[in-house]
Enzyme design. Structure first.
Site, mmCIF file in Angstrom:
data_model
loop_
_atom_site.group_PDB
_atom_site.id
_atom_site.type_symbol
_atom_site.label_atom_id
_atom_site.label_comp_id
_atom_site.label_asym_id
_atom_site.label_seq_id
_atom_site.Cartn_x
_atom_site.Cartn_y
_atom_site.Cartn_z
ATOM 1 N N TYR A 166 -12.030 -12.809 -8.811
ATOM 2 C CA TYR A 166 -10.748 -12.430 -9.407
ATOM 3 C C TYR A 166 -10.741 -12.862 -10.877
ATOM 4 O O TYR A 166 -11.666 -12.565 -11.610
ATOM 5 C CB TYR A 166 -9.595 -13.042 -8.588
ATOM 6 C CG TYR A 166 -8.258 -12.397 -8.872
ATOM 7 C CD1 TYR A 166 -8.097 -11.005 -8.799
ATOM 8 C CD2 TYR A 166 -7.166 -13.159 -9.217
ATOM 9 C CE1 TYR A 166 -6.885 -10.408 -9.072
ATOM 10 C CE2 TYR A 166 -5.933 -12.572 -9.495
ATOM 11 C CZ TYR A 166 -5.798 -11.188 -9.415
ATOM 12 O OH TYR A 166 -4.593 -10.600 -9.684
ATOM 13 N N LYS B 153 -10.114 6.015 14.834
ATOM 14 C CA LYS B 153 -11.063 6.822 14.058
ATOM 15 C C LYS B 153 -11.811 5.930 13.063
ATOM 16 O O LYS B 153 -13.021 6.078 12.858
ATOM 17 C CB LYS B 153 -10.296 7.923 13.315
ATOM 18 C CG LYS B 153 -11.173 9.050 12.770
ATOM 19 C CD LYS B 153 -11.784 9.837 13.901
ATOM 20 C CE LYS B 153 -12.532 11.060 13.399
ATOM 21 N NZ LYS B 153 -11.702 12.234 13.275
#
Length: 765
Positions: free
Chosen positions: A40, A95
């Protein structure tokens, strides 16, 4: 299983131990302040600036290239209809799960709360920069056609509505092969399509792309045959309207060569099937129940070539054969679209794969003696491990040849190797295990069935058709637990302490006493032992009243093993019984031995354990590549502990030259094939992926497998006992329900293998 129980189990599955089926896992180190500063602020600014200079750098510095959005508005969820975006989320998560386990693609589900085409399209366009591809799912027609058309035109990443194209691609591959078997040409056959939804339209378009003639195609919707003289036909239906003056399926099917069912159950009758042409091709793909029952269809026409959407019949048209691998190929060349050329390449690759010799691992997974191209095998099986190395390269090549690939591949062998490595982190072994057991089930006694978890395992084994369970233990307790679990099947319960089994106890005691009469046993002591479940259960196996036994859940391992050794004993020509654990790891399955029995085996015993472990690996369809482990590498230490491993390798090289085995070797070299190739290129393991580890003693083996299990979260199947006369397996104390179910499957497969060897021996093979 009752619908109520199935409902409860499904809800628990999705809710526990944490809600949902997917999660995000970091791919970079994050342990230190330095790691976080790179991940970060301030380090993250550097890749941001590089991407700002060139947007294509987003593929270099972020996960975009392996992210696919699974997007739906929940308006056409399979079997459930328009249930809305929130209710469709479990399907979309599912899925995403399939994307991951079949092709190592990170699928992120996104549910959009709108039925307006423009709103849907604009929403997807606005979030598209996050993703490398868009998989549209469960969107009702005709909006689905317009949404996909718009997004394909307006985005520069792969977009595919799987409900349309997935079925089209898989069924096209099946159709090409079925026509070849039937000796028919696609340009000449008459095709009837029952259904006019998104899948039916896409299927028909793809059939035409492969040569089917419009004049030979009849499509039906819920009102009957779609005719050119009908009023108010939608744009999608106009293309498939016929000028034949017919109205019903009964009329359309007369002398037809092909029936494609994408409609509802039981609308295709035996009479209709009988009226079709010679060698009829019937793809009854309605789910969950096809347009005609498989058994009824096969009984009606002996010359039929049939496929369904179901896994319990041959030739399953399953979209999982397509979408994970199509997106894999598209992502890997950074395709800007999934075009017709790529879809057709996937079709051809699937069709060709079904014609290739089937690996033994696939035969084992589906309980087949030998799958071969023919009427009952026209498309590959979903758990064929070759899919990931065959379909993505075909799709990627088509993308390159059609000019939509931005990152072309040049080293295809290296690419295929990378694809195979991606397939190593799934649970295929468990699927293989269960499928193999179901192919020829056996009677397995659960020796601690009055424990709740053991009874749960027996219930699953029964309901899944893995084995015929026999419940051993206190009858009253078992009956009460069965009621609590709603396990109402009529399962045999055996209570060794019950007076009803006095004769059986006496019979077993006599046999046991005869076996052990010169080892301190008397008839009196034998009768006492027969009241103990592990002695009684082992005698059930010995006497052939059951085929195999599972025990060990509630007692320490040595306590359970003792009666088994006394009653069952070693197989002929076996000096040491041993155990093997299969660890399901990110690099694929690892076979570890000996994890439970032999404290400090000598060289000859290690060699025997290695040979038996190789047989276990082969039983599950894996070619064993074995490393005999030590703290030393190839003679670097003269210590006896290292020398015995070296001697075991020498014995194996002399007695079993066909085995790929080497050592003594340290674990890191064994598992890092590049490092091994660099340092020890002479080794038989150099350049190979080791899948079997043989340890020098019990301490190292047991510690290692439990470390893998607890620290890495690796699932364990085992310990699998090898070297006994009969199929008896002892689970670890406090084993989970799933572990016991898997061990029951192992026990069944063990019985199958023994039966096979016995038949081969009797026939002189």
């Amino acid at each position: 299983m009752s619908k109520q129980k199935q409902r409860r189990e499904a809800l628990v599955y999705h809710a526990k131990p944490q809600p949902g089926k997917i999660k995000i896992v970091p791919t970079k180190p994050y342990a230190t302040q330095r790691d976080l500063a790179l991940a970060y602020s301030p380090g993250v600014a550097e890749p941001c600036l590089e991407i700002a200079k060139d947007k294509d750098n987003v593929y270099k510095y972020t996960s975009k290239g392996n992210l696919v959005a699974v997007i739906s508005n929940g308006t056409a969820v399979l079997g459930l209809g328009n249930i809305g975006p929130e209710a469709s989320k479990p399907v979309m998560e599912g899925k995403g799960l399939l994307f991951k386990i079949f092709a190592d693609i990170d699928g992120i589900d996104i549910e959009i709360d709108t039925e307006d085409v423009e709103e849907f399209v604009q929403t997807v366009k606005m979030i598209a920069p996050t993703f490398g591809g868009i998989n549209l799912e469960d969107i009702k027609a005709p909006e689905a056609f317009e949404i996909e058309r718009r997004l394909k035109e307006e985005l520069d990443i792969p977009v595919m509505h799987d409900d349309q194209h997935g079925t089209a691609i898989i069924s096209s591959a099946a159709l090409l092969n079925a026509l070849e078997i039937a000796h028919k040409r696609i340009e000449e056959v008459r095709i009837v399509i029952s259904g006019a939804g998104a899948a039916a339209v896409s299927c028909t378009k793809l059939y035409k792309a492969f040569g089917a003639k419009a004049e030979n195609i009849v499509m039906l919707d819920s009102k009957g045959v779609i005719r050119k003289d009908a009023l108010n036909l939608s744009e999608a239906k106009v293309e498939f309207a016929t000028d034949r003056k017919i109205d019903t399926l009964d009329e359309a099917i007369q002398n037809a060569d092909v029936f494609i069912g994408l409609s509802i159950a039981d609308i295709f009758t035996p009479a209709m099937l009988s009226s079709m042409a010679k060698s009829p091709i019937v793809f009854a793909m309605a789910n969950p129940d096809p347009e005609i029952d498989y058994g009824l269809a096969m009984k009606t026409r002996k010359d039929i070539i049939m496929a369904t959407g179901r896994s319990d019949h041959p030739n399953q048209v399953n979209n999982v054969l397509g979408f994970p691998f199509i997106f894999r190929g598209a992502l890997d060349v950074r395709a800007t679209a999934i075009n017709e050329a790529m879809k057709m390449a996937a079709v051809k690759a699937l069709a060709n794969l079904a014609k290739q010799p089937v690996p033994e691992q696939v035969n084992i997974a589906y309980g087949e003696t030998r799958l071969t191209f023919g009427r009952e095998y026209i498309i590959p099986k979903p758990f064929d491990h070759r899919l990931i190395s065959e379909i993505p390269p075909a799709v990627a090549k088509a993308a390159m040849e059609s000019g939509v690939a931005k990152n072309p591949i040049y080293d295809w062998e290296k690419y295929k190797e990378e694809l195979m490595q991606r397939s190593g982190n799934d649970n295929k072994v468990v699927r293989l295990l269960h499928s193999r057991a179901k192919s020829n089930i056996k009677k397995i006694v659960f020796a601690e069935a009055d424990s709740l978890d053991v009874l749960k395992a027996a219930q699953i084994v029964h309901e899944e058709g893995i084995a015929i369970p026999v419940l051993l233990g206190n009858k009253e307790i078992i009956s009460e637990l069965k009621r609590e679990l709603e396990f109402d099947a009529d399962i045999e319960i055996v209570d060794p302490s019950d007076d009803a089994f006095t004769d059986k106890r006496n019979q077993y005691a006599k046999t046991y006493s005869d076996l052990r009469q010169r080892k301190g046993s008397t008839m009196y002591s034998a009768k006492i032992k027969m009241r103990e479940r592990n002695y009684f259960g082992a005698m059930m196996v010995l006497e052939g009243d059951v085929d195999g036994m599972i025990s060990g859940y509630s007692r320490a391992y040595p306590t359970v093993v003792k009666p088994i050794f006394e009653v069952i004993g070693r197989a002929a020509n076996v000096k040491k019984v041993a155990t093997v654990n299969i660890m399901i790891t990110d690099r694929g399955p690892l076979f570890l031995a000996d994890t439970s029995i032999n404290i400090d085996p000598n060289a000859e015993e290690i060699a025997e354990i290695a040979q038996m472990t190789a047989n276990v690996a082969a039983t599950f369809g894996f070619d064993p590549v074995m490393a005999l482990l030590s703290y030393a590498n190839f003679g670097s230490s003269p210590h006896p502990d290292a020398k015995k491993v070296r001697d075991a390798v020498r014995i194996l090289h002399e007695t079993h030259p066909e085995l790929v085995v080497d050592g003594e070797i340290q674990t890191d070299f064994a598992l890092n094939k590049e490092m091994l190739q660099r340092q020890f290129p002479f080794s038989k393991l150099a350049g190979k992926k080791v899948n079997t580890l043989i340890f020098p003693n019990l301490e190292s083996a047991n510690i290692t497998y439990k470390l893998l299990k607890e620290l890495n979260g690796a699932d364990s199947i085992g310990p699998i006992m090898v070297g006994l006369r009969k199929s008896v397996h002892v689970v670890q104390l406090g084993a989970s329900v799933d572990e016991m179910v898997n061990m029951a499957a192992v026990a069944v497969i063990d019985c199958q293998e023994r039966e096979k060897r016995k038949k081969a021996k009797s026939s002189g093979q």
